[in-house]
Design a protein around this motif. Structure first.
Motif, short mmCIF file in Angstrom:
data_model
loop_
_atom_site.label_atom_id
_atom_site.label_comp_id
_atom_site.label_asym_id
_atom_site.label_seq_id
_atom_site.Cartn_x
_atom_site.Cartn_y
_atom_site.Cartn_z
N UNK A 23 0.85 -1.20 0.00
CA UNK A 23 0.00 0.00 0.00
C UNK A 23 0.88 1.24 0.00
N UNK A 24 0.49 2.23 -0.79
CA UNK A 24 1.16 3.53 -0.80
C UNK A 24 0.18 4.56 -0.31
N UNK A 25 0.61 5.42 0.62
CA UNK A 25 -0.21 6.57 0.99
C UNK A 25 0.61 7.83 0.76
N UNK A 26 -0.01 8.78 0.08
CA UNK A 26 0.61 10.09 -0.13
C UNK A 26 -0.08 11.07 0.81
N UNK A 27 0.69 11.86 1.55
CA UNK A 27 0.08 12.95 2.32
C UNK A 27 0.71 14.25 1.88
N UNK A 28 -0.16 15.18 1.52
CA UNK A 28 0.26 16.50 1.05
C UNK A 28 0.04 17.51 2.16
#
Ligand code: MD3
Ligand code: FE
Length: 201
Positions: A192-197
């Motif tokens: 799983x990849x999570x991007x947080x901006x």
């Protein structure tokens, strides 16, 4: 685009990205990771985190024996790659702010990886929202309260989901309890990849 669902002040957009958009994002992320390799951050206690990380943007998030902090360079000493325009477009569509994100943290969860309950409070302006984008296997997200403990609620984040944390929700405790391996064909080896901006300054 689907309408958002509200949970404890978080706006959850299930299935915001279609499969072609998810694949395009993954191709852009592969270029970022080629220039800024994933690393296992050390906690201040000297134990590596189970989540591997890297970043794009002016600031990246690093953790070592000096503690957690934003840094303008990768642990290898190089500046972080630019945030891909495909990711900026999502921020512009959902964030509700005119500021540009200064950090795109990329979290990679292999089988067994998790993230303990924590608050995100290393940024200067908590009025600026955080946007999260999920890709790959399902992750069980847990939302708590403004202080540690108390009742929590859980929801599965799936590939293509986007979440916006603004207002009072910005400072709630949250974490990822586990991922469900083999739930998404997007990445050949799973995970799983999570991007947080985030706006940092
Ligand atoms: C609520 N990441 O990187 S994303 C993190 O899936 C982080 O990798 C998790 O928590 C992940 O800090 C959860 C959802 C999320 C991200 C940032 C938040 C929720 C948040 C910031 C403030 C409040
Ligand atoms: Fe967080």
């Amino acid at each position: 685009r689907p309408a958002p669902q509200e949970i404890r002040g978080f706006l959850h957009y299930p299935g915001w990205l279609d499969v072609a958009e998810q694949q395009a994002l993954l191709a852009d992320l592969r270029e970022v990771v080629a220039r800024a390799p994933l690393f296992s951050p050390m906690t201040p206690y000297g134990k590596p985190m189970s989540v591997r990380m890297t970043s794009a943007g002016r600031f990246g998030w690093v953790s070592d024996r000096r503690g957690y902090r934003y840094s303008e360079t990768h642990p290898d000493g190089c500046p972080w790659p630019e945030i891909p325009s495909s990711i900026l477009a999502i921020w512009n569509a959902v964030s509700g702010t005119t500021r540009a994100p200064e950090c795109c943290l990329i979290n990679f969860y292999g089988e067994g990886a998790k993230m303990g309950m924590h608050q995100d409070r290393d940024e200067d302006d908590f009025d600026q929202p955080v946007v999260s984008i999920s890709l790959g296997d399902d992750g069980l997200f847990r939302i708590g309260n403004a202080t540690r403990g108390g009742k929590t609620e859980s929801l599965w984040l799936r590939s293509g989901d986007v979440m916006v944390m603004g207002g009072a929700a910005r400072l709630l405790y949250h974490g990822i309890d586990r991922i469900k391996p083999g739930t998404c064909p997007l990445m050949p080896k799973g995970g799983r990849i999570n991007l947080t901006l985030r706006v940092v300054t």
